[in-house]
Design an enzyme around this catalytic site. Structure first.
Site, mmCIF file in Angstrom:
data_model
loop_
_atom_site.group_PDB
_atom_site.id
_atom_site.type_symbol
_atom_site.label_atom_id
_atom_site.label_comp_id
_atom_site.label_asym_id
_atom_site.label_seq_id
_atom_site.Cartn_x
_atom_site.Cartn_y
_atom_site.Cartn_z
ATOM 1 N N LYS A 127 0.001 11.734 2.451
ATOM 2 C CA LYS A 127 -0.503 11.567 3.828
ATOM 3 C C LYS A 127 -0.586 12.908 4.538
ATOM 4 O O LYS A 127 -0.795 12.977 5.738
ATOM 5 C CB LYS A 127 0.426 10.634 4.604
ATOM 6 C CG LYS A 127 0.565 9.251 4.010
ATOM 7 C CD LYS A 127 1.606 8.444 4.801
ATOM 8 C CE LYS A 127 2.043 7.207 4.032
ATOM 9 N NZ LYS A 127 3.291 6.644 4.558
ATOM 10 N N ARG B 90 11.005 15.592 -20.020
ATOM 11 C CA ARG B 90 12.255 16.190 -20.455
ATOM 12 C C ARG B 90 13.089 16.748 -19.306
ATOM 13 O O ARG B 90 14.269 16.439 -19.164
ATOM 14 C CB ARG B 90 12.006 17.342 -21.450
ATOM 15 C CG ARG B 90 11.771 16.923 -22.866
ATOM 16 C CD ARG B 90 10.784 17.865 -23.523
ATOM 17 N NE ARG B 90 9.502 17.640 -22.909
ATOM 18 C CZ ARG B 90 8.639 16.726 -23.368
ATOM 19 N NH1 ARG B 90 8.921 16.050 -24.443
ATOM 20 N NH2 ARG B 90 7.498 16.495 -22.745
ATOM 21 N N THR B 91 12.469 17.609 -18.475
ATOM 22 C CA THR B 91 13.236 18.341 -17.463
ATOM 23 C C THR B 91 13.819 17.377 -16.426
ATOM 24 O O THR B 91 14.991 17.486 -16.050
ATOM 25 C CB THR B 91 12.323 19.389 -16.780
ATOM 26 O OG1 THR B 91 11.648 20.119 -17.801
ATOM 27 C CG2 THR B 91 13.109 20.332 -15.907
ATOM 28 N N ARG C 231 10.339 20.946 -9.091
ATOM 29 C CA ARG C 231 9.192 21.381 -9.908
ATOM 30 C C ARG C 231 7.955 21.332 -9.017
ATOM 31 O O ARG C 231 7.746 20.373 -8.282
ATOM 32 C CB ARG C 231 8.996 20.471 -11.110
ATOM 33 C CG ARG C 231 7.678 20.779 -11.825
ATOM 34 C CD ARG C 231 7.580 20.117 -13.168
ATOM 35 N NE ARG C 231 8.447 20.765 -14.138
ATOM 36 C CZ ARG C 231 8.383 20.517 -15.446
ATOM 37 N NH1 ARG C 231 7.508 19.654 -15.926
ATOM 38 N NH2 ARG C 231 9.198 21.131 -16.283
ATOM 39 N N HIS D 45 10.291 29.039 -15.728
ATOM 40 C CA HIS D 45 10.964 27.765 -16.032
ATOM 41 C C HIS D 45 12.351 28.171 -16.546
ATOM 42 O O HIS D 45 12.627 28.120 -17.749
ATOM 43 C CB HIS D 45 10.151 27.019 -17.095
ATOM 44 C CG HIS D 45 10.559 25.592 -17.305
ATOM 45 N ND1 HIS D 45 11.716 25.040 -16.794
ATOM 46 C CD2 HIS D 45 9.944 24.575 -17.997
ATOM 47 C CE1 HIS D 45 11.793 23.771 -17.158
ATOM 48 N NE2 HIS D 45 10.742 23.469 -17.877
#
Ligand code: CP
Length: 308
Positions: free
Chosen positions: A87, A59-60, A109, A137
């Protein structure tokens, strides 16, 4: 007021009630825009935005990307799963490499609480927190408040029960801050093992009995059981959780009033929420998703107007 008090959106904790009001009012204007036949505006035509996701999202990530495109920004997407993070490249090196391509804003995020705050101190771009671990959030809370306001009117005086896995939830903390700043009353409800020990010190009511929480509230914001963040067992089984804390039609039918049911998604159907509620007229879950685009357009548009 036409400007935010901050150039980053790191958490609701840092916003003033005036900031929140401005974002919600601006989002209402953008919602009208995205329901027109021509959904695009040129507001961010010269702005480049990087969506940098170190943790899974449906969604986000899609909602931010759509919001950016509706505002005519140039968009690049980064996902750590198939990047040089594998890496051993550091967070600051990764983001500075992205920024050297002349990026103005970073939507991030990350699984570590505070990662966007750290980034905001180390790079020049505007930073938007799209969820940092179990911390905040902010755009989810803003779209939740927008959706409540749209359904029930002014947030002041509304009673919102946040039900479920509060302990592991960034949505819960951002919602508590946002709703309280806008004058709503907040209750948290869940098994004692899924409630943070000092949660009452935030000024919320605490309830262990889900029936009492539903009787009290105008809105139930039901949260996902976050099994991926649970290293130990917090309740005996999902079946037992569902039996004592799952929201189903039978529980709602016992109330002497209609309440609004929300969920930030993704839903564990049959665990915290039954399908006959998730897909019923009580539920505004898909409205929340739709409103997410308008709210994120407002956040990006307003942040672009704040000079560093
Ligand atoms: N509500 C929410 O943050 O969903 P995603 O994890 O799919 O982005």
């Amino acid at each position: 007021m036409s400007q935010l008090s901050t150039r980053h959106l790191l958490g609701i904790k840092d916003l003033t009630p005036e900031d929140i009001q401005l974002i919600l009012d601006t989002a209402a204007n953008f919602k009208e825009v995205i329901n027109r036949p021509i959904k695009k505006v040129p507001s961010l035509r010269d702005i480049t935005i990087a969506n940098v996701f170190f943790e899974n999202s449906t969604r986000t990530r899609l909602s931010f990307e759509l919001a950016e495109k509706r505002l005519s920004a140039d968009v690049i997407n980064f996902s750590s799963a198939n990047s040089s993070v594998k890496k051993g490249e550091t967070l600051v090196d990764t983001v500075n490499n992205i920024l050297s391509m002349k990026v103005d804003m970073v939507v991030m995020r990350h699984s570590s609480p505070g990662a966007p705050h750290f980034l905001s101190r180390n790079v020049k771009a505007n930073i938007v927190n799209a969820g940092d671990g179990t911390h905040e959030h902010p755009t989810q809370a803003l779209l939740d408040s927008f959706s409540i306001r749209e359904k029930l009117g002014d947030l002041a005086g509304k009673k919102v029960a946040i039900i479920g896995d509060i302990l592991h939830s960034r949505v819960a903390l951002s919602n508590i801050f946002c709703l309280q700043k806008m004058g709503a009353e907040v209750m948290v409800c869940g098994p004692i093992t899924l409630l943070p020990k000092h949660i009452a010190s935030l000024g919320v009511k605490v309830e262990l009995d889900v029936k009492k929480a539903l009787e009290w509230c105008d809105v139930a914001n039901v949260l996902r059981i976050q099994l991926e963040r649970q290293q130990i067992k917090y309740f005996p089984s999902l079946r037992e959780y569902s039996l004592y804390y799952g929201i189903n039609k039978k529980l709602l039918d016992q109330l002497d009033k209609e309440i609004v049911v929300m969920h930030p998604g993704p839903i564990n159907r049959g665990v915290e929420l039954s399908s006959d509620v998730a897909d019923s007229d009580h539920s505004i879950i898909l409205e929340q998703v739709q409103n997410g685009v308008a709210v994120r357009m407002a956040v990006l548009y307003l942040l672009a107007g704040v000079k560093g």
